[in-house]
Scaffold this motif. Structure first.
Motif, PDB file in Angstrom:
ATOM      1  N   PHE A  88      35.888  52.493  39.055  1.00  0.00           N
ATOM      2  CA  PHE A  88      36.291  51.682  40.215  1.00  0.00           C
ATOM      3  C   PHE A  88      36.182  52.501  41.504  1.00  0.00           C
ATOM      4  CE2 PHE A  88      39.591  50.130  43.125  1.00  0.00           C
ATOM      5  CZ  PHE A  88      39.214  48.806  43.253  1.00  0.00           C
ATOM      6  N   GLU A 123      27.191  42.181  46.905  1.00  0.00           N
ATOM      7  CA  GLU A 123      28.151  41.213  46.362  1.00  0.00           C
ATOM      8  C   GLU A 123      28.362  41.424  44.867  1.00  0.00           C
ATOM      9  OE1 GLU A 123      26.424  37.481  47.442  1.00  0.00           O
ATOM     10  OE2 GLU A 123      27.262  37.494  49.469  1.00  0.00           O
ATOM     11  N   ALA A 169      30.585  44.395  44.385  1.00  0.00           N
ATOM     12  CA  ALA A 169      31.964  44.016  44.717  1.00  0.00           C
ATOM     13  C   ALA A 169      32.591  43.208  43.575  1.00  0.00           C
ATOM     14  CB  ALA A 169      31.988  43.205  46.010  1.00  0.00           C
ATOM     15  N   GLN A 170      31.822  42.292  43.006  1.00  0.00           N
ATOM     16  CA  GLN A 170      32.321  41.497  41.881  1.00  0.00           C
ATOM     17  C   GLN A 170      32.668  42.394  40.693  1.00  0.00           C
ATOM     18  OE1 GLN A 170      29.678  38.352  40.583  1.00  0.00           O
ATOM     19  NE2 GLN A 170      30.766  38.095  38.648  1.00  0.00           N
ATOM     20  N   GLY A 200      33.645  45.449  40.862  1.00  0.00           N
ATOM     21  CA  GLY A 200      34.890  46.135  41.211  1.00  0.00           C
ATOM     22  C   GLY A 200      36.113  45.263  40.991  1.00  0.00           C
ATOM     23  N   HIS A 201      36.020  43.992  41.370  1.00  0.00           N
ATOM     24  CA  HIS A 201      37.147  43.080  41.178  1.00  0.00           C
ATOM     25  C   HIS A 201      37.453  42.899  39.688  1.00  0.00           C
ATOM     26  CE1 HIS A 201      37.302  42.306  45.373  1.00  0.00           C
ATOM     27  NE2 HIS A 201      36.232  41.522  45.432  1.00  0.00           N
ATOM     28  N   THR A 202      36.394  42.801  38.892  1.00  0.00           N
ATOM     29  CA  THR A 202      36.599  42.623  37.454  1.00  0.00           C
ATOM     30  C   THR A 202      37.204  43.876  36.833  1.00  0.00           C
ATOM     31  OG1 THR A 202      34.663  41.157  37.396  1.00  0.00           O
ATOM     32  CG2 THR A 202      35.480  41.949  35.285  1.00  0.00           C
ATOM     33  N   SER A 252      39.287  45.866  38.205  1.00  0.00           N
ATOM     34  CA  SER A 252      40.715  45.841  38.517  1.00  0.00           C
ATOM     35  C   SER A 252      41.465  44.990  37.495  1.00  0.00           C
ATOM     36  CB  SER A 252      40.922  45.274  39.928  1.00  0.00           C
ATOM     37  OG  SER A 252      42.298  45.115  40.207  1.00  0.00           O
ATOM     38  N   ARG A 253      40.873  43.878  37.119  1.00  0.00           N
ATOM     39  CA  ARG A 253      41.502  42.995  36.134  1.00  0.00           C
ATOM     40  C   ARG A 253      41.563  43.659  34.760  1.00  0.00           C
ATOM     41  NH1 ARG A 253      39.908  36.635  35.067  1.00  0.00           N
ATOM     42  NH2 ARG A 253      41.552  36.210  33.536  1.00  0.00           N
TER      43      ARG A 253
END
Length: 284
Positions: A23, A54, A57-58, A60-62, A64-65
Motif C-alpha cells: 500500500f 485510476e 488508486a483502485q 490501493g483502496h482494495t 486497505s479493505r
C-alpha cells in the motif's frame, strides 16, 4: 473456544505487514502517473495514463479493505472464535441463533480480493494498441516492491487456507502468484534484456554512467531515453528528438527535457552520444 497455533497468527501478521508495504509503495507510482497526466498534452495518451492512475488508486483502496479483513481474521483466531454455536439445555449445538465468526470464510474472501488487486494492476499495465510503450512502471523500484509484497502476502494467506484444509483454494491462487511475478518482470525492468543489445557486439557500460542514470534527479523518461540511446551505435545516437519521441511514445518536449538533464548529469557528450559505453570487441 478454539485454540489456533501461533504459526497461524504469525503468517497473518506477515501477510498484513506485506500488504501495508505494498500500500505504501503504490503511492510513488500513483503520484508519478498523476503528474504525467497533468503534463501530457496529447488527449488519447493522457486518457491512457489517467486510466492507469485510476487502476492503481483502485488497487490501493482494495488493499486497505484486505488489511481490515485480515486484521479481523487475526483477531478471531487470537481469541479462539471459530463458528461456535449457542447451546441448548442439554449442551448440544443450537443453530437458530446462527454462529460466531468464521475466520476461514473471511480469509478466503481476502484471498479473492488479493487476486482482484493483482489483476487490477495487470490491467493498468496492459499495453494498448496505439501506446504500448506506456505499459511500464514510472517508479519501478517502488512498484516492484509492491508487487513482491503482494505475492508474499498471498503466499501467507494460501498457507493459512491450506491449514484450514482448503487445498483447492491454494491451487486456485497458484496462477495469481505466477502472474504477480510475470507482471513485475514485465513492467519493472530497468535494464534492457541482454538480447536487446546490438547483435554480435560487445557492450560495456561504465560504472560512472550507471551512477549518473541512478542519480536521484533521473526520472523514467530520462532512463528510457538513455537506454534507447545505448542501444544505438555511432551516428544512430544522433537521431532527431522527434524521432526518439516517436520511438519511445513520448512527446518531443519530454525528450528534449530528458536530453538536457542527461547532459547536465554527464551522461551525454556535446555531440549527443552516450558517454561511458564501449561497443565492439571485448576489451582485453
Amino acid at each position: 473456544m478454539t485454540e489456533h497455533p501461533a504459526a497461524d497468527r504469525d503468517r497473518l501478521l506477515h501477510a498484513v505487514t506485506q500488504l501495508v508495504t505494498a500500500f505504501e509503495q503504490l503511492g510513488a507510482e500513483h503520484k508519478a502517473l498523476v503528474a504525467e497526466v497533468e503534463t501530457t498534452a496529447a488527449k488519447e495518451r493522457r486518457g491512457t495514463v489517467n486510466r492507469m492512475a485510476e487502476a492503481v488508486a483502485q488497487a490501493g483502496h482494495t488493499l486497505s479493505r484486505i488489511v481490515n479483513m485480515l486484521a479481523t481474521v487475526h483477531g478471531l483466531k487470537s481469541m479462539g472464535i471459530d463458528r461456535q454455536f449457542s447451546k441448548d439445555a442439554d449442551g448440544g449445538d443450537y443453530s437458530p441463533l446462527n454462529s460466531l465468526g468464521h475466520p476461514g470464510e473471511t480469509l478466503y474472501e481476502a484471498a479473492g480480493y488479493l487476486q482482484a488487486v493483482a489483476h487490477t494492476l495487470g490491467k493498468a499495465y496492459t499495453p494498448t494498441r496505439k501506446h504500448p510503450a506506456l505499459a511500464r512502471a514510472r517508479c519501478p523500484q517502488h512498484l516492484g516492491t509492491a508487487l513482491t509484497s503482494l505475492r508474499a502476502a498471498l503466499e501467507s494467506v494460501c498457507a493459512d487456507l491450506a491449514d484450514d484444509q482448503d487445498v483447492e483454494a491454494v491451487t486456485e491462487y497458484a496462477s495469481t502468484l505466477a502472474y504477480l511475478t510475470e507482471l513485475k518482470d514485465r513492467v519493472c525492468r530497468t535494464v534492457p534484456a541482454q538480447g536487446a543489445w546490438p547483435s554480435s557486439k560487445h557492450v560495456l557500460v561504465s560504472t560512472e554512467l550507471w551512477r549518473g542514470l541512478l542519480d536521484s534527479g533521473m526520472g523514467h523518461v530520462e532512463r528510457d531515453v538513455a537506454m534507447w540511446l545505448m542501444l544505438q551505435t555511432g551516428q544512430q545516437q544522433r537521431r532527431a528528438t522527434d524521432e526518439i519521441a516517436a520511438q519511445l511514445d513520448y512527446e518531443q518536449s519530454q525528450v528534449d527535457e530528458a536530453l538536457e538533464k542527461l547532459r547536465k548529469a554527464g551522461v551525454l557528450g556535446d555531440d549527443g552520444t552516450v558517454l561511458g559505453v564501449h561497443y565492439g570487441p571485448a576489451p582485453v
